[in-house]
Design a protein around this motif. Structure first.
Motif, short mmCIF file in Angstrom:
data_model
loop_
_atom_site.label_atom_id
_atom_site.label_comp_id
_atom_site.label_asym_id
_atom_site.label_seq_id
_atom_site.Cartn_x
_atom_site.Cartn_y
_atom_site.Cartn_z
N PHE A 6 -0.31 -41.24 0.89
CA PHE A 6 -0.13 -41.20 2.34
C PHE A 6 -1.31 -41.88 3.01
N GLY A 7 -1.01 -42.72 4.02
CA GLY A 7 -2.05 -43.41 4.76
C GLY A 7 -2.53 -42.59 5.94
N LEU A 8 -3.83 -42.33 5.99
CA LEU A 8 -4.43 -41.46 7.00
C LEU A 8 -4.93 -42.26 8.20
N GLU A 9 -5.10 -41.56 9.32
CA GLU A 9 -5.67 -42.11 10.54
C GLU A 9 -7.17 -42.36 10.34
N HIS A 21 -4.12 -33.78 7.97
CA HIS A 21 -3.14 -34.49 7.15
C HIS A 21 -3.63 -34.66 5.71
N ALA A 22 -4.92 -34.81 5.51
CA ALA A 22 -5.45 -34.84 4.15
C ALA A 22 -5.19 -33.51 3.45
N ARG A 27 -1.91 -30.12 -0.31
CA ARG A 27 -1.06 -28.94 -0.55
C ARG A 27 0.33 -29.35 -1.02
N ALA A 28 0.83 -30.48 -0.53
CA ALA A 28 2.18 -30.93 -0.89
C ALA A 28 2.23 -31.52 -2.30
N GLY A 29 1.08 -31.70 -2.92
CA GLY A 29 1.06 -32.24 -4.27
C GLY A 29 1.14 -33.74 -4.35
N LEU A 30 0.82 -34.44 -3.24
CA LEU A 30 0.76 -35.89 -3.30
C LEU A 30 -0.40 -36.33 -4.19
N ASP A 31 -0.30 -37.53 -4.72
CA ASP A 31 -1.30 -38.02 -5.65
C ASP A 31 -2.49 -38.69 -4.98
N LEU A 32 -2.27 -39.20 -3.76
CA LEU A 32 -3.26 -40.11 -3.19
C LEU A 32 -3.24 -40.05 -1.67
N VAL A 33 -4.41 -40.15 -1.05
CA VAL A 33 -4.51 -40.46 0.38
C VAL A 33 -5.41 -41.68 0.51
N VAL A 61 -5.90 -34.07 -4.69
CA VAL A 61 -5.50 -35.43 -4.32
C VAL A 61 -6.63 -36.43 -4.55
N THR A 62 -6.27 -37.62 -5.03
CA THR A 62 -7.21 -38.73 -5.16
C THR A 62 -7.30 -39.44 -3.81
N ALA A 63 -8.46 -40.01 -3.51
CA ALA A 63 -8.65 -40.70 -2.24
C ALA A 63 -9.17 -42.11 -2.50
N ALA A 64 -8.75 -43.04 -1.64
CA ALA A 64 -9.17 -44.44 -1.79
C ALA A 64 -9.27 -45.09 -0.43
N VAL A 65 -10.16 -46.05 -0.30
CA VAL A 65 -10.23 -46.90 0.89
C VAL A 65 -9.31 -48.09 0.64
N ASN A 66 -8.45 -48.38 1.58
CA ASN A 66 -7.34 -49.32 1.39
C ASN A 66 -7.36 -50.40 2.48
N VAL A 67 -8.24 -51.43 2.31
CA VAL A 67 -9.14 -51.69 1.20
C VAL A 67 -10.57 -51.81 1.74
N THR A 68 -11.54 -51.64 0.83
CA THR A 68 -12.95 -51.72 1.21
C THR A 68 -13.30 -53.11 1.73
#
Length: 298
Positions: A6-9, A21-22, A27-33, A61-68
């Motif tokens: 999921f893409g965050l603000e 939202h993170a 809690r929803a079991g998503l893999d990534l924000v 959940v794993t987190a990533a900057v999309n993109v650095t």
């Protein structure tokens, strides 16, 4: 495993929404924000400051900057940042990286302008150096065109997966040679001309480097609306996905994985009158579980 994200603000005025939202995605079991990186805009949060807070308050959940935005984050320091986040979070981090765009804005940070070719070469050096400075081992000495280190001891934390936001042929080739994944630009999907033209460049570069192209994942930024009822067509006249009911999302994404090798999807709600809370809820609690269930059948 197929990743669902999921893409965050990232707005300074959206901190409460970002954190809520993170938590909701976790809690929803998503893999990534994921969140974007635009350090030259005063109304945006610093991406890596936000990433640290997100990882500190979530548990799965794993987190990533999309993109650095690589030009604003020198590769040796980016290596230290990403390996530190990996150690602090138990490995729940991925590194999205780009050669850099919006150079008129980047220059306001006092960063010397790079030509497109220079920016791509710098990205290649950065990926090489970040991987070398991860996972322990002997001190690293590296003398490149853009980066150099002298006897720098790597961090013990392993290198996270590196995903590029490559668009042009030279950056696509760097992806095939060095990266672990690719996030197609402009929200291009597996049916788009951009994908059809770009993925072969990555695959050929991987083969030329002695790599298996199948090792390079494709993770899609995937915007759309999630409606209660089926729509007449989930794609517009140009073939771009616009969304539909949960059932239509399942019908679209399951073949994307099975027939087109999609490795992940980062969902971005669109402005259609639905709140982000509701859209994220439908994605995490209805669409994703249904897709996972269908994929598990075979």
């Amino acid at each position: 495993m197929t990743l669902f994200g999921f893409g965050l603000e990232t707005g300074v005025g959206e901190v409460e929404d970002l954190l809520r939202h993170a938590d909701q995605a976790d809690r929803a079991g998503l893999d990534l924000v994921s969140l974007s990186d635009h350090p030259y805009f005063a109304d945006r949060l610093d991406a890596y400051a936000a990433l640290g807070v997100i990882l500190g308050r979530t548990s799965r959940v794993t987190a990533a900057v999309n993109v650095t935005n690589l030009p604003s984050r020198p590769a040796p320091m980016l290596a230290r940042t990403i390996t530190s986040l990996s150690a602090l979070s138990g490995g729940r981090v991925a590194l999205g990286i780009g050669a850099g765009g919006l150079w008129q804005e980047i220059a306001k940070l006092g960063i010397e302008h790079r030509t497109p070719a220079e920016a791509v070469r710098a990205m290649g050096e950065a990926i090489t150096l970040i991987k070398a400075l991860s996972g322990g081992g002997a001190p690293v000495t590296f003398e490149g065109e853009f980066y150099s280190v002298d006897g720098l001891v790597p961090a013990a934390a392993p290198a996270p997966p590196v995903w590029t936001g490559a668009v042009g042929p030279k950056s696509l080739a760097v992806t095939g040679k060095l990266a672990d994944g690719w996030i197609p630009g402009h929200a291009a999907d597996w049916l788009s001309p951009r994908f059809a033209e770009s993925r072969p460049v990555i695959d050929q570069a991987a083969v030329d480097a002695g790599r298996d192209p199948g090792e390079i994942a494709t993770i899609y930024n995937f915007p759309g609306r999630i409606t209660e009822r089926p729509t007449p067509s989930p794609r517009d006249g140009d073939g771009r996905w616009i969304g539909g009911s949960p059932e239509q999302w399942v019908e679209e994404l399951v073949p994307a994985v099975r027939d087109h090798g999609a490795a992940g999807f980062i969902y971005f709600p669109v402005e259609d009158g639905t709140t982000t809370d509701s859209a994220l809820g439908r994605w995490g609690n209805e669409v994703v579980p249904a897709i996972r269930e269908e994929l598990a059948r075979n």
